[in-house]
Every structure is written in C-alpha cells, then in structure tokens.
Write an enzyme that holds these catalytic residues in place. Structure first.
Site, PDB file in Angstrom:
ATOM      1  N   ILE A  10      77.985  19.994 110.400  1.00 38.90           N
ATOM      2  CA  ILE A  10      79.155  19.169 110.709  1.00 38.90           C
ATOM      3  C   ILE A  10      80.439  19.984 110.622  1.00 38.90           C
ATOM      4  O   ILE A  10      81.321  19.876 111.472  1.00 38.90           O
ATOM      5  CB  ILE A  10      79.211  17.961 109.750  1.00 38.90           C
ATOM      6  CG1 ILE A  10      78.023  17.005 110.012  1.00 38.90           C
ATOM      7  CG2 ILE A  10      80.525  17.203 109.912  1.00 38.90           C
ATOM      8  CD1 ILE A  10      77.865  15.920 108.965  1.00 38.90           C
TER       9      ILE A  10
ATOM     10  N   ASP B 126      83.789  29.877  97.001  1.00 38.32           N
ATOM     11  CA  ASP B 126      83.035  28.807  96.366  1.00 38.32           C
ATOM     12  C   ASP B 126      84.034  27.725  95.995  1.00 38.32           C
ATOM     13  O   ASP B 126      84.895  27.931  95.124  1.00 38.32           O
ATOM     14  CB  ASP B 126      82.331  29.348  95.117  1.00 38.32           C
ATOM     15  CG  ASP B 126      81.538  28.290  94.362  1.00 38.32           C
ATOM     16  OD1 ASP B 126      81.640  27.094  94.719  1.00 38.32           O
ATOM     17  OD2 ASP B 126      80.822  28.656  93.416  1.00 38.32           O
TER      18      ASP B 126
ATOM     19  N   GLY C 239      79.530  20.058 100.759  1.00 33.02           N
ATOM     20  CA  GLY C 239      78.762  19.128  99.928  1.00 33.02           C
ATOM     21  C   GLY C 239      77.293  19.448  99.993  1.00 33.02           C
ATOM     22  O   GLY C 239      76.842  20.208 100.853  1.00 33.02           O
TER      23      GLY C 239
ATOM     24  N   TYR D  45      74.058  12.333  93.873  1.00 30.19           N
ATOM     25  CA  TYR D  45      74.750  12.414  95.168  1.00 30.19           C
ATOM     26  C   TYR D  45      75.434  11.086  95.477  1.00 30.19           C
ATOM     27  O   TYR D  45      76.608  11.054  95.868  1.00 30.19           O
ATOM     28  CB  TYR D  45      73.726  12.758  96.247  1.00 30.19           C
ATOM     29  CG  TYR D  45      74.277  12.900  97.646  1.00 30.19           C
ATOM     30  CD1 TYR D  45      74.983  14.034  98.016  1.00 30.19           C
ATOM     31  CD2 TYR D  45      74.071  11.914  98.610  1.00 30.19           C
ATOM     32  CE1 TYR D  45      75.475  14.186  99.311  1.00 30.19           C
ATOM     33  CE2 TYR D  45      74.554  12.051  99.896  1.00 30.19           C
ATOM     34  CZ  TYR D  45      75.255  13.191 100.250  1.00 30.19           C
ATOM     35  OH  TYR D  45      75.742  13.333 101.526  1.00 30.19           O
TER      36      TYR D  45
ATOM     37  N   LYS E 195      79.454  10.472  95.877  1.00 28.31           N
ATOM     38  CA  LYS E 195      80.033  10.003  97.135  1.00 28.31           C
ATOM     39  C   LYS E 195      80.766   8.677  96.960  1.00 28.31           C
ATOM     40  O   LYS E 195      81.800   8.439  97.606  1.00 28.31           O
ATOM     41  CB  LYS E 195      78.944   9.888  98.201  1.00 28.31           C
ATOM     42  CG  LYS E 195      78.371  11.236  98.650  1.00 28.31           C
ATOM     43  CD  LYS E 195      79.431  12.152  99.243  1.00 28.31           C
ATOM     44  CE  LYS E 195      78.828  13.426  99.815  1.00 28.31           C
ATOM     45  NZ  LYS E 195      79.840  14.315 100.417  1.00 28.31           N
TER      46      LYS E 195
END
Length: 251
Positions: A15, A57, A86, A149, A153
């Site tokens: 992406i 990083d 991510g 995760y 999010k």
C-alpha cells in the site's frame, strides 16, 4: 493542487509504495521511509517527481526526528503525512508474549503518535496539512488471533479522532483509511503464518480471506490509495475512519 511536501511511512512495498506513486503522479514531492533501503530505492526509481529515500525504523524516536529534519532541510516542512508502516502478529491471545504485545503497540500506535506530534506544529503554522493513517477494519471490529493488532488499530483510530477534533480550526485534517484484506505482501505473510500454524493449504486460506468480503476478492492497494487521494484533496473530510473492505463492515 499546489505541489506539497509528502512523507509516506512503510513506503517500500504494498500500500505504501502505491500511495507514494499516486502522490508523485499528482505533482507532489515525496519522501519515502521504511527499514529496507534497497526496496525504497526501487520504489523511488519508479516515481515521476522529486523523491527522498530515508531508511529508518519508525519505532526509534531519534530516527523519526531525523527523517523529518532531512525533509525540512531539503524541501521545507512535511505538509502531507501518510502513516502506513505497520505489521500484525497473528496468534491466539493466550500465546501472545509481552514483547509481542508491546511491539504491536509501539509500531501501530506509538510510532504514528510521535510522527503526528512532530508534523503538527509546522502544519498549524501554515494553516494547511493532511494526515492520513492507514488503519484497518480491525480498528472497528474484533478479529480473532489478532488481539494486539486489533487493540493497536482501535487505538490509532482514537488518536486520529482526537487529533482531528483538536486541529479542526487550523486547516489541518486528520483521517484514517481502514482496509479489509488487501492483496499485499503483508497478507501473503499472514497466509503463510496461518498455514504453518494450522497445516492448511495456502490457497484455501487465501480463498477464506477473500470470502470474508462480500465482493469475494481481496482489496487492491490502488483501491486503498483512492481514498487517500480523497483525504488529501478535501478540506472538509476530517475525523473519519473510512472503511475499504468490499462491504464487510458497514458503517
């Protein structure tokens, strides 16, 4: 649109690389950051306009500050910030380690916070800025075997909403794009890990992911980038977590 100084994190593949290409094609200057220098160089070579490759990083605060300083020295302040870096750890909650938990929060939530904090002062001084977080439908619903995760999010969507409310009068917009399962190397990695853990065939797992979405296919990176384009172009869209998942989560 006026050419802007853009910074895309996680820009070396998937992406992030597609978003970088879109911004460059629209006439913007694009700085790319990710850990892999060689992959960044490959993405930059395909861009149509000015670019900077800044291996870093994003979980290292000093490295992030250096990335921003380098962009500022070369072009001026970052005006469009796309937070795409991510990763996900896929395993049952009972088997998740403290290090894995904290690592997910650091990468998916704390790193975006630090980057926003670094970008906001210059954006507010100029009364213009665009911040777009690439979140996930896991920021809106609970996903099994993705507890850290999912928590990170959900957190980054809350961070986006707070920032949008705080900055609403400044000309700076803050939004999140929430993809479902996207046809990217990250999804390929999930498929491989699930196959290793369960012994199931990779093709079977991929088909199951496709069928989680009513359109019966994976989302493309270009379809995610379409929404990023909208968030960058519009001054009236802010505080939104826009779902791009083929109709799986209707909100």
């Amino acid at each position: 649109m006026t050419p802007r100084n853009c910074l895309v994190t996680g820009a070396s593949r998937g992406i992030g690389s597609v978003i970088a290409g879109r911004l460059s094609a629209a006439g913007h200057r694009v700085a790319l950051t990710a850990r892999g220098a060689d992959q960044l160089a490959e993405v930059a070579a395909k861009l149509s306009g000015p670019s900077l490759c800044l291996p870093a990083d994003v979980t290292d605060p000093a490295a992030v500050d250096n990335v921003f300083s380098t962009v500022e020295d070369a072009w001026g302040p970052v005006e469009v910030l796309v937070l795409n870096a991510g990763a996900a750890v896929a395993k049952p909650m009972a088997k998740l380690t403290d290090d894995e938990w904290y690592g997910q929060l650091e990468l998916n939530l704390t790193a975006p916070f630090r980057a926003m904090r670094r970008a906001i002062p210059a954006m507010t001084r100029s009364n213009w800025g665009r911040i777009v977080v690439i979140a996930s439908i896991a920021g809106k619903i609970g996903e099994p075997n993705l507890s850290a995760y999912t928590a990170s999010k959900h957190g980054v969507i809350g961070l986006m909403r707070a920032a949008a409310a705080e900055l609403a009068k400044t000309g700076v917009t803050v939004n999140a794009v929430c993809p479902g399962y996207v046809d990217t190397p990250m999804t390929d990695g999930w498929v491989g890990k699930i196959a290793a853990r369960t012994g199931k065939d990779r093709a079977e797992i991929r088909t199951a992911l496709e069928h989680k979405q009513p359109i019966r296919r994976l989302i493309t990176a270009d379809e995610v980038a379409d929404v990023v384009d909208l968030c960058v172009a519009s001054a009236a869209i802010t505080g939104q977590a826009i779902t791009v998942d083929g109709g799986a989560v209707q909100s």
